[in-house]
Scaffold this motif. Structure first.
Motif, PDB file in Angstrom:
ATOM      1  N   GLY A  16       8.461 -32.782  19.795  1.00  0.00           N
ATOM      2  CA  GLY A  16       8.281 -32.389  18.402  1.00  0.00           C
ATOM      3  C   GLY A  16       7.900 -30.937  18.213  1.00  0.00           C
ATOM      4  N   CYS A  17       7.662 -30.191  19.308  1.00  0.00           N
ATOM      5  CA  CYS A  17       7.315 -28.775  19.192  1.00  0.00           C
ATOM      6  C   CYS A  17       8.545 -27.958  18.787  1.00  0.00           C
ATOM      7  N   ASP A  18       8.315 -26.955  17.972  1.00  0.00           N
ATOM      8  CA  ASP A  18       9.380 -26.047  17.556  1.00  0.00           C
ATOM      9  C   ASP A  18       9.191 -24.703  18.251  1.00  0.00           C
ATOM     10  N   TRP A  19      10.281 -24.191  18.839  1.00  0.00           N
ATOM     11  CA  TRP A  19      10.215 -22.936  19.576  1.00  0.00           C
ATOM     12  C   TRP A  19      11.327 -21.986  19.147  1.00  0.00           C
ATOM     13  N   ALA A  20      10.988 -20.715  19.023  1.00  0.00           N
ATOM     14  CA  ALA A  20      11.975 -19.645  18.879  1.00  0.00           C
ATOM     15  C   ALA A  20      11.805 -18.762  20.103  1.00  0.00           C
ATOM     16  N   ILE A  21      12.885 -18.575  20.854  1.00  0.00           N
ATOM     17  CA  ILE A  21      12.801 -17.879  22.139  1.00  0.00           C
ATOM     18  C   ILE A  21      13.535 -16.546  22.074  1.00  0.00           C
ATOM     19  N   GLY A  22      12.875 -15.516  22.543  1.00  0.00           N
ATOM     20  CA  GLY A  22      13.479 -14.183  22.592  1.00  0.00           C
ATOM     21  C   GLY A  22      13.936 -13.854  23.995  1.00  0.00           C
ATOM     22  N   THR A  23      15.107 -14.385  24.361  1.00  0.00           N
ATOM     23  CA  THR A  23      15.713 -14.042  25.643  1.00  0.00           C
ATOM     24  C   THR A  23      17.201 -14.386  25.579  1.00  0.00           C
ATOM     25  N   GLU A  24      17.881 -14.304  26.708  1.00  0.00           N
ATOM     26  CA  GLU A  24      19.338 -14.462  26.759  1.00  0.00           C
ATOM     27  C   GLU A  24      19.774 -15.853  26.296  1.00  0.00           C
ATOM     28  N   ILE A  25      20.882 -15.898  25.564  1.00  0.00           N
ATOM     29  CA  ILE A  25      21.280 -17.107  24.831  1.00  0.00           C
ATOM     30  C   ILE A  25      21.638 -18.287  25.735  1.00  0.00           C
ATOM     31  N   HIS A  26      22.197 -18.038  26.926  1.00  0.00           N
ATOM     32  CA  HIS A  26      22.569 -19.156  27.785  1.00  0.00           C
ATOM     33  C   HIS A  26      21.347 -19.960  28.219  1.00  0.00           C
TER      34      HIS A  26
END
Length: 388
Positions: free
Chosen positions: A306-316
Motif C-alpha cells: 500500500g506504500c506509494d513511491w516516486a523514484i528518481g532514477t532510470e526508468i527500466h
C-alpha cells in the motif's frame, strides 16, 4: 594484452536526438557471424535463438545484466545488479566468457577483477557512459599538476565506480580509492584520515550530496572545470576547500528537478520520494530519501503493502520494481521517459550476435585493460573493499 578499446567522445546526452537503438558492432577480422544479418532476425525467434546459443555455450558463459538494461536483454542474465556487484559475481564464476550487458566502464571493471582464464565481452562497443567520458585522463593529470603547483595541499583522489579504467588507475597510483554511490561517505571519511582535501571524480553531484550529508558545508566545496585554468577557481578558494568536485554528471539523473517533486506531491498526497545521489543537490534535499541503486531496491522491498513511491532514477529499474511489487504504487518522478540511452544500445540482436560468435569459437568485442592500468586500478578497488 591489448590496450583499451576507446569510447567515442560524442556520447549522446538525454534530451538530444534519440540514438539508433540498433548499432552494428565494430567489424573484426575473423568474425564468423556478420551482424548485419542479425538485423533481419524476426523478434518472435530472438528468445529461442538466444536461449539456444546460451545452452550451446553452457558453463563457458555467464551473462551479466545491469539494473538499467532493457527487459528483453536482462531476462537472459545469470546475474543482475549494479556494476560492482556484477563484476564480482562474474569473477567468482567459473565461466570462460563474461558477456556484460551494461556499458563500457562496467566491462572494464569486470576485466580488472576477472580471473586469468576469463574474457570479457561487451555486446555493443557503442554502449558508453557520458559521465565516465567527462573525466579524460589527460585532463585529470593536468588538474593534479595544477593543484600540486599550489603547494602540498594533501589531496586524496576518490573516483566513483562510474569512471574509466584509466581514472581508476590514476586514483590507485596517487593513494586514492574507488567508491560506489552506497559507500561514498565511508570512502570519503577514509580519504580525510589520510589527507586534508578530496578530489572527487567524475560526478560532482554524488560528491556534493555525500559531503554535505557528512557535515561539510557548501562553501567548503569547489567545482573543477577541466576547460579552465585552476578549474575556474582562485588559489584562495582551492586552499579553503575541503572537497574539489570534478564537473561531471549523469545525463539521466540531471533530468529530475525540484518541480517534479512538487508536482508529484501535489498530485499524490502522502507519496514518498526517493532519488539517486547522482541527482542535483536541490532535488536530493527535497526528497524524502536518497538511495543508491541497491539502496532504492532495498527501500522499496522493505516498505509495506500500500506504500506509494516516486523514484528518481532510470526508468527500466522503476518499471521493473513496479512489476515486482504489485501491492504498492511505484511511479517515476519524471513523467517523461528517463532512459539511459547508451545502456539501451544493447539489443537482443547484439546479445545473440555475441553469443553465436562465442559458440562458434570467435571472440568479439573483447574488453581488455592493459596490465599497468589493471594493477593500479585494482589497488584503488581493493582499498575500497578493505573498508567493508
Amino acid at each position: 594484452m591489448s590496450t583499451l578499446i576507446s569510447i567515442s567522445n560524442s556520447s549522446t546526452l538525454i534530451g538530444a536526438e534519440p540514438p539508433d537503438t540498433v548499432r552494428a558492432p565494430e567489424i573484426e577480422p575473423g568474425v564468423g557471424c556478420d551482424f548485419d544479418s542479425y538485423l533481419l532476425v524476426p523478434d518472435n525467434s530472438l528468445d529461442e535463438r538466444i536461449a539456444s546459443a546460451k545452452k550451446r555455450l553452457g558453463k563457458d558463459v555467464v551473462i551479466l545484466g545491469h539494473h538499467y538494461q532493457r527487459d528483453e536483454v536482462v531476462k537472459f542474465a545469470d546475474f543482475s545488479g549494479d556494476s560492482l556487484k556484477l563484476s564480482y559475481q562474474a569473477a567468482e564464476a567459473d565461466a570462460r566468457y563474461i558477456v556484460f550487458c551494461g556499458v563500457h566502464f562496467m566491462a572494464e571493471s569486470a576485466d580488472i577483477l576477472r580471473r586469468s582464464h576469463q574474457i570479457v565481452v561487451l555486446p555493443d562497443l557503442n554502449a558508453g557512459c557520458s559521465m565516465a567520458d567527462m573525466a579524460d585522463i589527460g585532463q585529470v593529470e593536468t588538474c593534479w599538476d595544477e593543484l600540486s603547483s599550489l603547494g602540498d595541499l594533501k589531496v586524496v583522489p576518490v573516483t566513483y565506480m562510474n569512471s574509466t579504467a584509466a581514472i581508476k588507475a590514476f586514483t590507485g597510483e596517487h593513494g586514492g580509492s574507488v567508491c560506489t554511490s552506497s559507500n561514498a561517505a565511508a570512502v570519503m571519511r577514509w580519504a580525510f584520515e589520510r589527507g586534508e582535501k578530496v578530489l572527487f571524480l567524475p560526478d560532482e553531484h554524488l560528491g556534493r550530496n555525500t559531503a554535505f550529508r557528512m557535515g561539510i558545508p557548501l562553501d567548503q566545496m569547489v567545482v573543477w572545470d577541466p576547460y579552465r585554468e585552476l578549474g575556474g577557481n582562485s588559489p584562495e578558494a582551492i586552499q579553503k576547500a575541503r572537497v574539489i568536485l570534478w564537473k561531471g554528471y549523469c545525463s539521466v539523473h540531471q533530468r529530475f528537478q525540484p518541480k517534479h517533486i512538487e508536482r508529484v506531491r501535489r498530485e499524490n498526497p502522502g507519496i514518498r520520494v526517493i532519488v539517486h545521489p547522482e541527482c542535483r543537490f536541490e532535488v536530493a534535499q527535497a526528497a524524502d530519501q536518497i538511495g543508491s541503486t541497491e539502496g532504492i531496491i532495498k527501500a522499496i522491498s522493505e516498505s509495506g503493502p500500500g506504500c506509494d513511491w516516486a523514484i528518481g532514477t532510470e526508468i527500466h529499474l522503476v518499471n521493473r520494481l513496479s512489476k515486482t511489487f504489485t501491492d504498492r504504487r511505484i511511479i517515476s518522478l519524471d513523467p517523461s521517459v528517463c532512459v539511459c540511452t547508451t545502456m539501451f544500445r544493447i539489443t537482443p540482436q547484439h546479445l545473440l550476435w555475441a553469443l553465436d560468435n562465442l559458440a562458434n569459437g570467435n571472440i568479439v568485442n573483447r574488453i581488455s585493460v592493459d596490465d599497468r592500468t589493471r594493477d593500479f586500478a585494482r589497488i584503488a578497488l581493493d582499498r575500497m573493499l578493505s573498508l567493508r
